[in-house]
Design a protein around this motif. Structure first.
Motif, PDB file in Angstrom:
ATOM      1  N   ALA A 118      27.895  39.541  41.942  1.00 48.94           N
ATOM      2  CA  ALA A 118      29.131  39.965  42.589  1.00 48.94           C
ATOM      3  C   ALA A 118      29.298  41.455  42.350  1.00 48.94           C
ATOM      4  N   TRP A 119      29.508  42.190  43.431  1.00 50.30           N
ATOM      5  CA  TRP A 119      29.555  43.647  43.358  1.00 50.30           C
ATOM      6  C   TRP A 119      30.821  44.179  43.997  1.00 50.30           C
ATOM      7  N   PRO A 120      31.523  45.060  43.290  1.00 53.15           N
ATOM      8  CA  PRO A 120      32.700  45.680  43.894  1.00 53.15           C
ATOM      9  C   PRO A 120      32.282  46.550  45.076  1.00 53.15           C
ATOM     10  N   GLN A 166      35.159  42.857  47.115  1.00 55.63           N
ATOM     11  CA  GLN A 166      33.930  42.451  46.443  1.00 55.63           C
ATOM     12  C   GLN A 166      33.013  41.706  47.404  1.00 55.63           C
ATOM     13  N   PRO A 195      38.428  38.059  42.652  1.00 60.83           N
ATOM     14  CA  PRO A 195      37.126  38.421  42.073  1.00 60.83           C
ATOM     15  C   PRO A 195      36.345  37.223  41.531  1.00 60.83           C
ATOM     16  N   THR A 254      29.339  43.622  38.679  1.00 54.69           N
ATOM     17  CA  THR A 254      30.035  42.716  37.780  1.00 54.69           C
ATOM     18  C   THR A 254      29.084  41.820  37.010  1.00 54.69           C
TER      19      THR A 254
END
Length: 169
Positions: free
Chosen positions: A151-153, A131, A12, A160
């Protein structure tokens, strides 16, 4: 014009994190570097929607290969059952819908992870991509640095980063 890249990190990332070129975290490049004068908030909004509609991707590391102009950059291919290619297609379409033209998208896209001094994949290693991240390739900290703008799950409603990225000064 600002230069960006869209990646699927193996570990991550968090918004506003930065790293040097030599210390790039291991990742699969989803959309190769591109130039645009569109605001980063617009890019982030397009990509967050792509991430929200996606799911985590499980795969394995494939055979080693050599990439780059001189075929001297060691990588491991990442086996793609079509999920990575489909996510790439959606990412390119979302960027195009936001008015961002990728001038020369790679027709021979082959998902891979570049070997770095701090880590690499080996044939058969499990790879889980959870991610999607937008990286500024030319942040104000200098040409040898990179900055995570968002940053995106994959497949989750929360992001995030706590706020959309701001336009560079």
């Amino acid at each position: 014009m600002t230069r960006y890249v869209v990646v699927l990190p193996l570990s991550p990332l968090t918004a506003d994190a930065s790293f040097t070129v030599a210390d790039w975290p291991l990742h699969v490049t989803l959309v190769e570097p591109f130039l645009t004068d569109r605001p980063p908030q617009l890019i982030a909004a397009a990509l967050s929607g792509v991430a929200l509609e996606a799911r985590a991707i499980s795969s394995t590391a494939g055979e080693p290969a050599l990439f780059g102009r001189r075929h001297d950059v060691p990588v491991n291919l990442v086996r793609d059952g079509g999920e990575i290619a489909a996510l790439r297609t959606k990412g390119l379409a979302a960027l195009a819908a936001a008015g961002i033209e990728i001038i020369h998208p790679r027709a021979d896209f082959r998902p891979h992870v570049t070997a770095k001094r701090h880590g690499r994949l080996s044939l058969g290693d499990r790879v889980v991509l959870r991610q999607l991240a937008l990286i500024d390739m030319r942040p104000s900290s200098g040409a040898h640095h990179r900055r995570v703008l968002g940053a995106w799950p994959l497949g989750e409603a929360s992001v995030t980063d706590s706020a959309p990225p701001t336009a560079p000064d």
